[in-house]
Design an enzyme around this catalytic site. Sequence first.
Site, PDB file in Angstrom:
ATOM      1  N   GLY A  64      -0.228   1.087  -0.747  1.00  0.00           N
ATOM      2  CA  GLY A  64       0.370   2.146   0.049  1.00  0.00           C
ATOM      3  C   GLY A  64       1.873   2.247  -0.148  1.00  0.00           C
ATOM      4  O   GLY A  64       2.459   1.552  -0.987  1.00  0.00           O
ATOM      5  N   GLN A  65       2.510   3.106   0.655  1.00  0.00           N
ATOM      6  CA  GLN A  65       3.935   3.381   0.497  1.00  0.00           C
ATOM      7  C   GLN A  65       4.785   2.124   0.636  1.00  0.00           C
ATOM      8  O   GLN A  65       5.654   1.857  -0.195  1.00  0.00           O
ATOM      9  CB  GLN A  65       4.384   4.418   1.531  1.00  0.00           C
TER      10      GLN A  65
ATOM     11  N   TYR B 125      -1.574   7.792  16.648  1.00  0.00           N
ATOM     12  CA  TYR B 125      -0.766   6.861  15.861  1.00  0.00           C
ATOM     13  C   TYR B 125       0.037   5.960  16.796  1.00  0.00           C
ATOM     14  O   TYR B 125       0.049   4.733  16.650  1.00  0.00           O
ATOM     15  CB  TYR B 125       0.156   7.660  14.942  1.00  0.00           C
TER      16      TYR B 125
ATOM     17  N   GLY C 249      -3.324  -3.540   2.253  1.00  0.00           N
ATOM     18  CA  GLY C 249      -2.718  -2.219   2.081  1.00  0.00           C
ATOM     19  C   GLY C 249      -1.628  -2.242   1.026  1.00  0.00           C
ATOM     20  O   GLY C 249      -0.617  -1.550   1.137  1.00  0.00           O
TER      21      GLY C 249
ATOM     22  N   ILE D  89      -8.405  -1.569  -0.978  1.00  0.00           N
ATOM     23  CA  ILE D  89      -9.741  -1.076  -0.656  1.00  0.00           C
ATOM     24  C   ILE D  89     -10.318  -0.393  -1.891  1.00  0.00           C
ATOM     25  O   ILE D  89      -9.579   0.073  -2.760  1.00  0.00           O
ATOM     26  CB  ILE D  89      -9.731  -0.109   0.542  1.00  0.00           C
TER      27      ILE D  89
ATOM     28  N   ILE E 135      -9.766  -3.906   5.668  1.00  0.00           N
ATOM     29  CA  ILE E 135      -9.365  -4.484   6.950  1.00  0.00           C
ATOM     30  C   ILE E 135     -10.480  -4.408   7.997  1.00  0.00           C
ATOM     31  O   ILE E 135     -10.463  -5.148   8.980  1.00  0.00           O
ATOM     32  CB  ILE E 135      -8.084  -3.802   7.470  1.00  0.00           C
TER      33      ILE E 135
END
Length: 318
Positions: free
Chosen positions: A11-12, A143, A8, A35, A55
């Site tokens: 990402g942020q 989440y 990842g 990815i 993942i």
Amino acid sequence: MKNVLIIGSTGQIGSELTMKLRGIYTNGNIVAGYIKGAEPKGVLAESGPSAEVDITSAEQIAQAVDKYQVDTIYNLAALLSAVAENKPQLAWKIGVGGLFNVLEVAREKHCAVFTPSSIGSFGLNTPKDHTPQDTIQRPNTMYGVTKVSGELLSDYYAHRFGVDTRSVRFPGLISYVTPPGGGTTDYAVDIYYSAVKGETFKCPIAAGTFMDMMYMPDALRAAIEIMEADASRLVHRNSFNIASMSFDPEMIYASIKKYIPDFKMQYEHDHLRQAIADSWPNSLDDSCARAEWDWKPEFDLDTMTRDMIEKLRVKFSK
């Protein structure tokens, strides 16, 4: 840590953590896992190795670990809170199924693993103020469910198989580098962008809604320091409360107006994000992190605000 795989990485958190680690571990491989369709670009692509690592594919994870002799995996793959509510099956597949793949590879190939948890792992029955390290966790969002499951699964692999798993519960993260991407706390990033651009900010979260927040430089330090910590001191592993500041929309608005007096904000509530925010703590007790690995934040609201505005002004002037 020497050879690190960041799953990842675009990402942020991942984009900034990858560069931070490359600045520290200059003699190793800091591998940017990505990815298909989200390949590293610019300095992220040019400054070190990268590998396609989905993942959901244990085989891809294992191949990258073998190729780069990885000893530590940062598993940052996840859907953010509001996005996960709209895609619960995918959130589970990535957040829990993906973590299982990471832990299995780590067990077989003797890697340490960092998988962040969140304030979203708590729920309506959790004490709201100074939420303890060890308390009830009954989230009502997908989440949150994936985060609690991840904490338990990581602890299981540590106790059952001896995998060196560690993590922190991130508050809302605020950064000038990567635009917000669908988190409940992202209003606290959006508001700075609007202020520097001279726009009126439409706040989706009601006044009086307090949430723990943290400036990204502190979050990156926490992610690195917990993995460098002396394991013999760790009573907890998955996952440590860490805290820096707690504020509501009116407080961040007032902080920004010290530097941009003409800035204006109005409320335009997002009922989904408000419901998620209402289920989260107002503030966290991070005394265990301070005692077990000397955690200490460097930024408060005003120092963060000053730095955010300075950095965004430079960013938008280019």
